[in-house]
Design a protein around this motif. Structure first.
Motif, mmCIF file in Angstrom:
data_model
loop_
_atom_site.group_PDB
_atom_site.id
_atom_site.type_symbol
_atom_site.label_atom_id
_atom_site.label_comp_id
_atom_site.label_asym_id
_atom_site.label_seq_id
_atom_site.Cartn_x
_atom_site.Cartn_y
_atom_site.Cartn_z
ATOM 1 N N ASN A 54 37.253 56.397 1.976
ATOM 2 C CA ASN A 54 36.671 55.052 2.036
ATOM 3 C C ASN A 54 35.204 55.181 1.661
ATOM 4 O O ASN A 54 34.387 55.689 2.431
ATOM 5 N N GLN A 55 34.888 54.728 0.466
ATOM 6 C CA GLN A 55 33.521 54.951 -0.020
ATOM 7 C C GLN A 55 32.543 53.886 0.427
ATOM 8 O O GLN A 55 31.363 53.944 0.094
ATOM 9 N N THR A 56 33.017 52.898 1.191
ATOM 10 C CA THR A 56 32.067 51.872 1.618
ATOM 11 C C THR A 56 31.276 52.331 2.835
ATOM 12 O O THR A 56 30.122 51.997 2.993
ATOM 13 N N VAL A 57 31.900 53.147 3.686
ATOM 14 C CA VAL A 57 31.279 53.479 4.963
ATOM 15 C C VAL A 57 32.100 54.592 5.605
ATOM 16 O O VAL A 57 33.255 54.805 5.220
ATOM 17 N N GLY A 58 31.525 55.329 6.568
ATOM 18 C CA GLY A 58 32.302 56.324 7.295
ATOM 19 C C GLY A 58 33.510 55.654 7.937
ATOM 20 O O GLY A 58 33.390 54.572 8.488
ATOM 21 N N PHE A 71 27.214 63.166 6.188
ATOM 22 C CA PHE A 71 27.728 63.046 7.557
ATOM 23 C C PHE A 71 26.595 63.217 8.543
ATOM 24 O O PHE A 71 25.742 64.085 8.371
ATOM 25 N N GLU A 72 26.596 62.395 9.586
ATOM 26 C CA GLU A 72 25.733 62.677 10.726
ATOM 27 C C GLU A 72 26.501 63.668 11.593
ATOM 28 O O GLU A 72 27.739 63.662 11.603
ATOM 29 N N ALA A 73 25.762 64.469 12.351
ATOM 30 C CA ALA A 73 26.418 65.461 13.207
ATOM 31 C C ALA A 73 27.424 64.795 14.146
ATOM 32 O O ALA A 73 28.447 65.367 14.498
ATOM 33 N N ASN A 74 27.161 63.528 14.509
ATOM 34 C CA ASN A 74 28.045 62.828 15.447
ATOM 35 C C ASN A 74 29.378 62.398 14.838
ATOM 36 O O ASN A 74 30.197 61.781 15.515
ATOM 37 N N GLY A 75 29.589 62.676 13.562
ATOM 38 C CA GLY A 75 30.902 62.421 12.969
ATOM 39 C C GLY A 75 31.012 61.163 12.134
ATOM 40 O O GLY A 75 32.101 60.766 11.726
ATOM 41 N N HIS A 76 29.880 60.517 11.875
ATOM 42 C CA HIS A 76 29.917 59.336 11.012
ATOM 43 C C HIS A 76 29.517 59.734 9.603
ATOM 44 O O HIS A 76 28.407 60.196 9.383
ATOM 45 N N GLY A 77 30.419 59.554 8.670
ATOM 46 C CA GLY A 77 30.066 59.893 7.293
ATOM 47 C C GLY A 77 31.210 59.707 6.336
ATOM 48 O O GLY A 77 32.332 59.360 6.731
ATOM 49 N N PHE A 88 38.396 59.561 17.714
ATOM 50 C CA PHE A 88 37.739 58.434 17.035
ATOM 51 C C PHE A 88 36.776 57.792 18.033
ATOM 52 O O PHE A 88 36.957 57.952 19.234
ATOM 53 N N ASP A 89 35.852 56.985 17.555
ATOM 54 C CA ASP A 89 35.059 56.187 18.497
ATOM 55 C C ASP A 89 35.693 54.791 18.616
ATOM 56 O O ASP A 89 36.744 54.521 18.026
ATOM 57 N N GLY A 90 35.050 53.909 19.384
ATOM 58 C CA GLY A 90 35.649 52.620 19.744
ATOM 59 C C GLY A 90 35.928 51.671 18.596
ATOM 60 O O GLY A 90 36.733 50.751 18.740
ATOM 61 N N ASP A 91 35.266 51.827 17.463
ATOM 62 C CA ASP A 91 35.584 50.959 16.315
ATOM 63 C C ASP A 91 36.067 51.779 15.114
ATOM 64 O O ASP A 91 36.144 51.272 13.996
ATOM 65 N N ALA A 92 36.374 53.059 15.391
ATOM 66 C CA ALA A 92 37.011 53.936 14.395
ATOM 67 C C ALA A 92 36.193 54.135 13.115
ATOM 68 O O ALA A 92 36.740 54.176 12.024
ATOM 69 N N ASP A 93 34.878 54.283 13.283
ATOM 70 C CA ASP A 93 34.103 54.689 12.105
ATOM 71 C C ASP A 93 33.516 56.096 12.264
ATOM 72 O O ASP A 93 32.771 56.559 11.413
ATOM 73 N N ARG A 94 33.848 56.758 13.366
ATOM 74 C CA ARG A 94 33.401 58.142 13.556
ATOM 75 C C ARG A 94 34.582 59.010 13.962
ATOM 76 O O ARG A 94 35.485 58.536 14.657
ATOM 77 N N ILE A 95 34.503 60.275 13.623
ATOM 78 C CA ILE A 95 35.549 61.218 14.033
ATOM 79 C C ILE A 95 34.942 62.600 14.251
ATOM 80 O O ILE A 95 34.053 63.024 13.493
ATOM 81 N N VAL A 96 35.383 63.276 15.298
ATOM 82 C CA VAL A 96 35.073 64.698 15.462
ATOM 83 C C VAL A 96 36.381 65.414 15.792
ATOM 84 O O VAL A 96 37.323 64.807 16.301
ATOM 85 N N ALA A 102 36.951 56.662 10.284
ATOM 86 C CA ALA A 102 37.652 57.713 11.025
ATOM 87 C C ALA A 102 39.048 57.965 10.467
ATOM 88 O O ALA A 102 39.473 59.111 10.339
ATOM 89 N N ILE A 103 39.770 56.897 10.126
ATOM 90 C CA ILE A 103 41.146 57.066 9.632
ATOM 91 C C ILE A 103 41.129 57.792 8.288
ATOM 92 O O ILE A 103 41.866 58.751 8.065
ATOM 93 N N SER A 104 40.258 57.360 7.402
ATOM 94 C CA SER A 104 40.172 57.979 6.076
ATOM 95 C C SER A 104 39.656 59.416 6.169
ATOM 96 O O SER A 104 40.206 60.334 5.539
ATOM 97 N N ASP A 105 38.639 59.642 6.998
ATOM 98 C CA ASP A 105 38.100 60.996 7.168
ATOM 99 C C ASP A 105 39.148 61.920 7.799
ATOM 100 O O ASP A 105 39.220 63.110 7.483
ATOM 101 N N PHE A 106 39.946 61.360 8.676
ATOM 102 C CA PHE A 106 41.020 62.118 9.319
ATOM 103 C C PHE A 106 42.014 62.620 8.264
ATOM 104 O O PHE A 106 42.357 63.806 8.215
ATOM 105 N N LEU A 107 42.447 61.706 7.398
ATOM 106 C CA LEU A 107 43.403 62.102 6.352
ATOM 107 C C LEU A 107 42.768 63.089 5.377
ATOM 108 O O LEU A 107 43.431 63.999 4.876
ATOM 109 N N LEU A 108 41.472 62.923 5.138
ATOM 110 C CA LEU A 108 40.761 63.860 4.247
ATOM 111 C C LEU A 108 40.768 65.266 4.853
ATOM 112 O O LEU A 108 41.111 66.247 4.174
ATOM 113 N N VAL A 109 40.397 65.358 6.130
ATOM 114 C CA VAL A 109 40.358 66.674 6.781
ATOM 115 C C VAL A 109 41.753 67.296 6.797
ATOM 116 O O VAL A 109 41.930 68.473 6.471
#
Ligand SMILES: CC(=O)N[C@H]1[C@@H](OP(=O)(O)O)O[C@H](CO)[C@@H](O)[C@@H]1O
Ligand SMILES: [Mg+2]
Length: 557
Positions: free
Chosen positions: A435-439, A392-398, A296-304, A441-448
């Protein structure tokens, strides 16, 4: 009509007086450069920010009044930036980013030189935007784990209080949790409430959707999450309390880089941005070959995601990989539910997406793929035009957006067989899980994790879906990055200015097999970025170096 006196009513000039007072309390730093509300709101060294946070309070209140008291959010975070930085950004009522038009008002008031200018700016905005000050104003706010957040919250609250804004302090949250709460608050009394209005409500929604989504499926072994020593760590752990235990579900989730008591280690050699830009595993990595890791990144809106192979070769599964995985799975679910003729899926990327991912989406998945300018607000906007828009941006935000009509279709559809019902149940669960409001990390993690479990994929199969083109992201300092202007509607892939440079880049690129290279000014750093791809690693490096050299020679500082 209230509008007849819009822009003038202020009970006894109370708010105007309040602005004067509070601007005295939080003077703008004398030495400071101009503040600009950019892609990520205001962001800089935290000690420069108190006056800005105060003006954001004032502005968020005005925005809420303008929207008849709908709740506006303010998040205090500097995401993946170093611990000593901080930032402030505003969230619009449906959880979207602040409307672009208002970015300039935010910039305007933040740059008021003294208390008188601040008051003038306030009064000017009230008139310009036609704000009826009798309307209520509601703001909710939260911050990440940075120690400087506490003082910035005080400054923000002063701006809110001075202008009669009702506010709720949600303490420490991830950025996407605040976006969730804004939307949940504003949809609370509607026919489609987004979720319970509490942090607990967020976990309940995620956990219950995840349980439904993996019902009858056995997730695959263990996954380790590097939380960048940021807010994602305590929040992911909190979520885990709501999920079935590893012995029940078969999924063992381990949290590392979870030290939030020492601010110095935040994002230090770890987190999604580090892993993506350095193309290597974070500090504390002890993964065995083919073990699944995520950052995750520092505010948990990105994940790789990533893993290493037997030879310790690092393999990254970035935002492009998550987008293709999600688009593929959603496509299958739509098909199996019997909705294929009613719902179409599109993927939205930026020019930084790996060319192989774009070809895979168009040629293998046979889905529409659109390319927009950099920055999630552009992607979000385009994705919102589709029935299902995966961005998704390549950097994991989406994230993934479902249009209101699509949601209705999914919820009203009558399955014609048990197989259709099964797919439909998973699809419905995903509309809640994402989470349809914004990328997020927690939600994308569970999705993956849901998708990997359904498809019985390990990281090996996931990586094997397509082969990335060798690529390189370079940057170059220049005398003035504003001189670099991209061609309108080219999604920043071609330059209009400086004159002649694009032609020169084209000449260089033509020398390399399957070469692609573009240059644009960064919106967040004082550099121009140079991205290149070619069929051979060596070619790619040379091409980007050559383009960089050309720019340095002709436009360097
Ligand atoms: C190539 C790249 O990763 N660019 C990033 C970066 O933007 P630049 O405008 O390239 O500096 O920061 C943005 C905000 O975080 C993010 O949305 C974007 O993806
Ligand atoms: Mg972030």
């Amino acid at each position: 009509m209230a509008d007849s006196n819009a822009g003038i009513f202020d009970p006894d000039g109370k708010y105007e007086q309040g602005v004067l007072q509070v601007s005295k309390e939080y003077p703008r730093p004398k030495d400071g450069a101009d503040f600009v509300y950019g892609t990520a709101g205001f962001r800089m060294k935290a000690d420069k920010l108190p006056s800005v946070a105060m003006t954001v309070g004032i502005l968020a209140g005005l925005r809420s009044r303008k929207l008849h008291g709908q709740t506006i959010g303010v998040m205090i975070t500097a995401s993946h930036n170093p611990a000593e930085d901080n930032g402030v950004k505003i969230v619009d009522p449906q959880g979207e980013m602040l409307e672009q038009e208002w970015e300039k008002y935010a910039t305007y008031i933040a740059n008021a030189k003294d208390q008188q200018e601040a008051q003038n700016a306030y009064m000017w905005m009230v008139k310009e935007v036609r704000i009826d000050q009798k309307k209520p104003a509601n703001v909710i706010f939260a911050r990440d784990t940075r120690p400087s957040g506490e003082e910035l919250v005080r400054a923000l609250k002063s701006g809110l209080d001075a202008t009669g804004v009702t506010s709720v302090d949600y303490g420490i949250l991830t950025t996407p949790q605040l976006h969730y709460l804004v939307k949940a608050t504003n949809t609370k009394d509607t026919s489609h409430p987004y979720g319970e209005v509490s942090e607990e409500g967020y976990y309940n929604k995620m956990a219950s959707a995840f349980k439904t989504a993996i019902e009858g499926i056995k997730p695959n072994g263990s996954v380790t999450v590097d939380c960048a020593n940021g807010v994602g760590a305590p929040k992911l752990k909190e979520l885990l309390k709501h999920l079935p235990s590893s012995s029940e579900s078969g999924l063992d989730i381990r949290v590392v880089n979870d030290n939030v008591s020492n601010a110095e280690v935040l994002n230090k050699d770890c987190g999604a941005d580090f892993v993506k830009t350095q193309q290597r595993a974070p500090a504390g990595f002890d993964g065995k070959p083919y073990e699944r890791w995520a950052s995750f990144d520092g505010d948990a809106d990105r994940i790789v995601y990533y893993f290493t192979t037997e030879g310790s070769i690092f393999r990254l599964l970035d935002g492009d990989r998550i987008a293709t995985l999600a688009a593929n799975f959603l496509g299958e679910l739509v098909q199996k539910s019997g909705l294929a003729d009613k719902i179409t899926i599109a993927v939205v990327q930026t020019a930084y997406a790996n060319g192989s991912s774009t070809r895979y989406i168009e040629q293998t998945l046979k889905l529409r793929c659109e390319c927009t300018s950099t920055g999630v607000k552009h992607l979000h906007h385009v994705a919102a035009r589709s029935d299902i828009g995966v961005y998704f941006e390549a950097n994991g935000h989406g994230t993934v957006l479902f249009s209101p009509q699509t949601l209705k279709r999914i919820h009203n559809h009558q399955p014609e067989s048990p197989a259709q019902l099964e797919a439909l149940t998973t699809l419905r669960a995903l509309t809640d899980l994402i989470n349809q409001t914004v990328g997020d990390a927690i939600s994308d993690f569970l999705l993956v994790e849901t998708i990997l479990a359904h498809k019985e994929y390990t990281v090996r199969e996931w990586l094997a879906t397509y082969t990335d083109m060798p690529n390189k992201l370079g940057k170059q300092r220049v005398a003035n990055r504003a001189d670099f202007v991209t061609v309108p509607d080219s999604a920043e892939r071609r330059l209009e200015k400086p004159a002649g440079l694009q032609e020169r880049i084209d000449e260089i690129v033509a020398k390399y097999k399957d070469g692609r290279c573009f240059v644009r000014a960064s919106g967040t750093e004082d550099v121009v970025r140079i991205y290149g791809e070619a069929s051979e690693v060596f070619d790619c490096e040379n091409m980007v170096r050559e383009v960089g050299g050309e720019i340095e020679r002709r436009f360097g500082p």
